[in-house]
Design a protein around this motif. Sequence first.
Motif, PDB file in Angstrom:
ATOM      1  N   SER A 148      97.532   0.767  62.853  1.00 49.89           N
ATOM      2  CA  SER A 148      97.250   2.177  62.556  1.00 49.89           C
ATOM      3  C   SER A 148      95.760   2.467  62.536  1.00 49.89           C
ATOM      4  O   SER A 148      95.340   3.614  62.668  1.00 49.89           O
ATOM      5  N   GLY A 149      94.940   1.430  62.310  1.00 47.84           N
ATOM      6  CA  GLY A 149      93.493   1.620  62.224  1.00 47.84           C
ATOM      7  C   GLY A 149      93.024   2.117  60.877  1.00 47.84           C
ATOM      8  O   GLY A 149      91.849   2.492  60.733  1.00 47.84           O
ATOM      9  N   ILE A 150      93.886   2.121  59.875  1.00 49.84           N
ATOM     10  CA  ILE A 150      93.463   2.552  58.543  1.00 49.84           C
ATOM     11  C   ILE A 150      92.284   1.695  58.085  1.00 49.84           C
ATOM     12  O   ILE A 150      92.224   0.496  58.349  1.00 49.84           O
ATOM     13  N   ASP A 151      91.318   2.327  57.424  1.00 47.52           N
ATOM     14  CA  ASP A 151      90.052   1.661  57.138  1.00 47.52           C
ATOM     15  C   ASP A 151      90.068   0.820  55.862  1.00 47.52           C
ATOM     16  O   ASP A 151      89.430  -0.234  55.810  1.00 47.52           O
ATOM     17  N   ILE A 152      90.764   1.296  54.838  1.00 46.70           N
ATOM     18  CA  ILE A 152      90.765   0.621  53.532  1.00 46.70           C
ATOM     19  C   ILE A 152      92.198   0.497  53.034  1.00 46.70           C
ATOM     20  O   ILE A 152      92.953   1.482  53.043  1.00 46.70           O
ATOM     21  N   LEU A 153      92.557  -0.683  52.610  1.00 45.20           N
ATOM     22  CA  LEU A 153      93.858  -0.919  52.000  1.00 45.20           C
ATOM     23  C   LEU A 153      93.637  -1.656  50.688  1.00 45.20           C
ATOM     24  O   LEU A 153      93.186  -2.803  50.683  1.00 45.20           O
ATOM     25  N   ALA A 154      93.930  -0.982  49.579  1.00 46.18           N
ATOM     26  CA  ALA A 154      93.753  -1.585  48.254  1.00 46.18           C
ATOM     27  C   ALA A 154      95.105  -1.994  47.687  1.00 46.18           C
ATOM     28  O   ALA A 154      96.101  -1.291  47.864  1.00 46.18           O
ATOM     29  N   PHE A 155      95.119  -3.127  47.009  1.00 45.70           N
ATOM     30  CA  PHE A 155      96.314  -3.612  46.322  1.00 45.70           C
ATOM     31  C   PHE A 155      96.081  -3.542  44.821  1.00 45.70           C
ATOM     32  O   PHE A 155      95.014  -3.914  44.331  1.00 45.70           O
ATOM     33  N   SER A 156      97.088  -3.097  44.084  1.00 47.94           N
ATOM     34  CA  SER A 156      96.968  -2.957  42.636  1.00 47.94           C
ATOM     35  C   SER A 156      97.347  -4.250  41.921  1.00 47.94           C
ATOM     36  O   SER A 156      98.389  -4.835  42.205  1.00 47.94           O
ATOM     37  N   LEU A 157      96.497  -4.647  40.977  1.00 48.56           N
ATOM     38  CA  LEU A 157      96.771  -5.786  40.104  1.00 48.56           C
ATOM     39  C   LEU A 157      96.487  -5.383  38.661  1.00 48.56           C
ATOM     40  O   LEU A 157      95.627  -4.533  38.405  1.00 48.56           O
ATOM     41  N   ALA A 158      97.184  -6.033  37.715  1.00 45.03           N
ATOM     42  CA  ALA A 158      96.921  -5.787  36.301  1.00 45.03           C
ATOM     43  C   ALA A 158      96.985  -7.092  35.514  1.00 45.03           C
ATOM     44  O   ALA A 158      97.384  -7.109  34.359  1.00 45.03           O
ATOM     45  N   GLY A 159      96.579  -8.165  36.161  1.00 47.27           N
ATOM     46  CA  GLY A 159      96.587  -9.459  35.497  1.00 47.27           C
ATOM     47  C   GLY A 159      96.415 -10.567  36.512  1.00 47.27           C
ATOM     48  O   GLY A 159      96.426 -10.329  37.727  1.00 47.27           O
TER      49      GLY A 159
ATOM     50  N   ILE B 199      99.164  -9.405  50.680  1.00 45.32           N
ATOM     51  CA  ILE B 199      97.789  -9.515  51.173  1.00 45.32           C
ATOM     52  C   ILE B 199      97.726 -10.519  52.318  1.00 45.32           C
ATOM     53  O   ILE B 199      97.089 -10.278  53.354  1.00 45.32           O
ATOM     54  N   GLY B 200      98.421 -11.629  52.150  1.00 47.80           N
ATOM     55  CA  GLY B 200      98.453 -12.650  53.206  1.00 47.80           C
ATOM     56  C   GLY B 200      99.046 -12.134  54.502  1.00 47.80           C
ATOM     57  O   GLY B 200      98.578 -12.491  55.594  1.00 47.80           O
ATOM     58  N   GLU B 201     100.070 -11.293  54.414  1.00 48.44           N
ATOM     59  CA  GLU B 201     100.672 -10.723  55.623  1.00 48.44           C
ATOM     60  C   GLU B 201      99.691  -9.835  56.372  1.00 48.44           C
ATOM     61  O   GLU B 201      99.615  -9.865  57.608  1.00 48.44           O
ATOM     62  N   VAL B 202      98.916  -9.044  55.628  1.00 49.24           N
ATOM     63  CA  VAL B 202      97.941  -8.163  56.288  1.00 49.24           C
ATOM     64  C   VAL B 202      96.814  -8.980  56.908  1.00 49.24           C
ATOM     65  O   VAL B 202      96.375  -8.702  58.040  1.00 49.24           O
ATOM     66  N   VAL B 203      96.349  -9.987  56.199  1.00 51.66           N
ATOM     67  CA  VAL B 203      95.305 -10.855  56.750  1.00 51.66           C
ATOM     68  C   VAL B 203      95.795 -11.541  58.021  1.00 51.66           C
ATOM     69  O   VAL B 203      95.068 -11.626  59.024  1.00 51.66           O
ATOM     70  N   ALA B 204      97.042 -12.011  58.019  1.00 53.28           N
ATOM     71  CA  ALA B 204      97.606 -12.668  59.202  1.00 53.28           C
ATOM     72  C   ALA B 204      97.715 -11.685  60.359  1.00 53.28           C
ATOM     73  O   ALA B 204      97.434 -12.044  61.518  1.00 53.28           O
ATOM     74  N   ALA B 205      98.098 -10.435  60.068  1.00 52.00           N
ATOM     75  CA  ALA B 205      98.204  -9.433  61.128  1.00 52.00           C
ATOM     76  C   ALA B 205      96.834  -9.078  61.687  1.00 52.00           C
ATOM     77  O   ALA B 205      96.677  -8.887  62.905  1.00 52.00           O
ATOM     78  N   LYS B 206      95.823  -9.014  60.829  1.00 49.40           N
ATOM     79  CA  LYS B 206      94.466  -8.761  61.312  1.00 49.40           C
ATOM     80  C   LYS B 206      94.019  -9.867  62.257  1.00 49.40           C
ATOM     81  O   LYS B 206      93.409  -9.605  63.306  1.00 49.40           O
TER      82      LYS B 206
ATOM     83  N   ALA C  37      91.694  -7.780  64.588  1.00 48.30           N
ATOM     84  CA  ALA C  37      91.265  -6.511  64.007  1.00 48.30           C
ATOM     85  C   ALA C  37      90.334  -6.757  62.819  1.00 48.30           C
ATOM     86  O   ALA C  37      90.506  -7.723  62.072  1.00 48.30           O
ATOM     87  N   VAL C  38      89.375  -5.887  62.643  1.00 45.47           N
ATOM     88  CA  VAL C  38      88.490  -5.970  61.479  1.00 45.47           C
ATOM     89  C   VAL C  38      88.969  -5.039  60.367  1.00 45.47           C
ATOM     90  O   VAL C  38      88.528  -5.155  59.218  1.00 45.47           O
ATOM     91  N   LYS C  39      89.864  -4.119  60.703  1.00 43.04           N
ATOM     92  CA  LYS C  39      90.408  -3.184  59.726  1.00 43.04           C
ATOM     93  C   LYS C  39      91.867  -3.543  59.451  1.00 43.04           C
ATOM     94  O   LYS C  39      92.556  -4.067  60.320  1.00 43.04           O
ATOM     95  N   PRO C  40      92.303  -3.228  58.228  1.00 45.04           N
ATOM     96  CA  PRO C  40      91.569  -2.559  57.149  1.00 45.04           C
ATOM     97  C   PRO C  40      90.751  -3.543  56.312  1.00 45.04           C
ATOM     98  O   PRO C  40      91.069  -4.733  56.255  1.00 45.04           O
ATOM     99  N   ALA C  41      89.704  -3.013  55.660  1.00 49.88           N
ATOM    100  CA  ALA C  41      89.047  -3.789  54.616  1.00 49.88           C
ATOM    101  C   ALA C  41      90.025  -3.876  53.448  1.00 49.88           C
ATOM    102  O   ALA C  41      90.586  -2.867  53.030  1.00 49.88           O
ATOM    103  N   ILE C  42      90.234  -5.084  52.943  1.00 54.37           N
ATOM    104  CA  ILE C  42      91.207  -5.279  51.875  1.00 54.37           C
ATOM    105  C   ILE C  42      90.485  -5.261  50.526  1.00 54.37           C
ATOM    106  O   ILE C  42      89.547  -6.036  50.297  1.00 54.37           O
ATOM    107  N   HIS C  43      90.929  -4.365  49.665  1.00 56.73           N
ATOM    108  CA  HIS C  43      90.365  -4.225  48.336  1.00 56.73           C
ATOM    109  C   HIS C  43      91.426  -4.557  47.291  1.00 56.73           C
ATOM    110  O   HIS C  43      92.624  -4.580  47.592  1.00 56.73           O
ATOM    111  N   VAL C  44      90.977  -4.787  46.074  1.00 61.75           N
ATOM    112  CA  VAL C  44      91.877  -4.941  44.932  1.00 61.75           C
ATOM    113  C   VAL C  44      91.455  -3.937  43.868  1.00 61.75           C
ATOM    114  O   VAL C  44      90.274  -3.850  43.510  1.00 61.75           O
ATOM    115  N   ALA C  45      92.426  -3.148  43.410  1.00 64.97           N
ATOM    116  CA  ALA C  45      92.218  -2.233  42.284  1.00 64.97           C
ATOM    117  C   ALA C  45      92.805  -2.906  41.049  1.00 64.97           C
ATOM    118  O   ALA C  45      94.025  -3.014  40.916  1.00 64.97           O
TER     119      ALA C  45
END
Length: 333
Positions: free
Chosen positions: A102-113, A134-141, A146-154
Amino acid sequence: MLKFDWIQVEVTSYCNAMCSYCPHTVYRDSWINRHLDLDSFKKLVPSFSKTGLVFLQGWGEPLLHPNFFTMVARAKETGCLVGTTTNGTLVDAVVAKEIVTSGIDILAFSLAGTGKDHNRWRRGTTLDQVLAAIGEVVAAKRRYRAVKPAIHVAYMLLRSGLENLRQLPLLLQGRGIKQVVISTLDFVPSPELAEEAVSFDDPQELARAKPLLDTVVREGEKRGLDIYYYLVDWNRPRELCTENVLRSMFIGSDGSVAPCVFASLPVSNHLLRHTCLGSIPYQKLHFGNVGEMQLEVIWEKPAYRDFRASFALRKLYPICQGCPKLYAVTPEK
């Protein structure tokens, strides 16, 4: 010159998780589940070319929307950056491919621990599930070069999880994550949760927590992670909240336009929120609806202009009074 720094769009208020600290869970008897209809989204698109970032997320899980990737495509066509935050439950190899292509630029994953504490607070998700996503997205990149999306953690920091935070850099090391933002509980939907809202007006708590947070930041740097955090200091009010309401806005899943996500919960009843001022009635603040009026016209309405002027005049609207976003301090790295 861009008119807006960002526009946050709540594509859905549905969620498949039951996070204990989320209004979606606490207010579930009054919650309104809905998807933003595609026609309303299309009415927003002309404004995206005047925007630095379009963030497709609100109080729900964005990937539940059946037209999520169509929305990403329409936003990307305007030239702005596009991002979202997910709980990770729907990200398998197939969805990871859609995310990357899709070319989305930022993909953040939510964590609380960093272990069982995440599973306890974010019911319906597990830490292992999020890390696998997260591993699935990294493998797809990697697969699509692909350099996108940048993977963030919230990362949601709760008072009971302060000590467990030490494990975060090691947990996330080598997983392809670019940035981690540690935030505290800014909207407290019940008095029981007030104890979990970390703030640093207590000198003893500050003396314990700030060195820990700074250590986590330094350990992150050693492991290639950019880690940031906010401190809520009730003794240090800001001139403007961190939601940047003078150059951003929030579009609810019903098309309503609000200054920020906290002013637009999809609830049907008047409820209570819990702040440093005590328990006070929660009231939404909307200035119009994109189904009835162009976004720029709503932005220039006298009522909306008066709201933005209230910060310079120091005559804050009730929804803003006692909000932690007015007391969030970002330490220098």
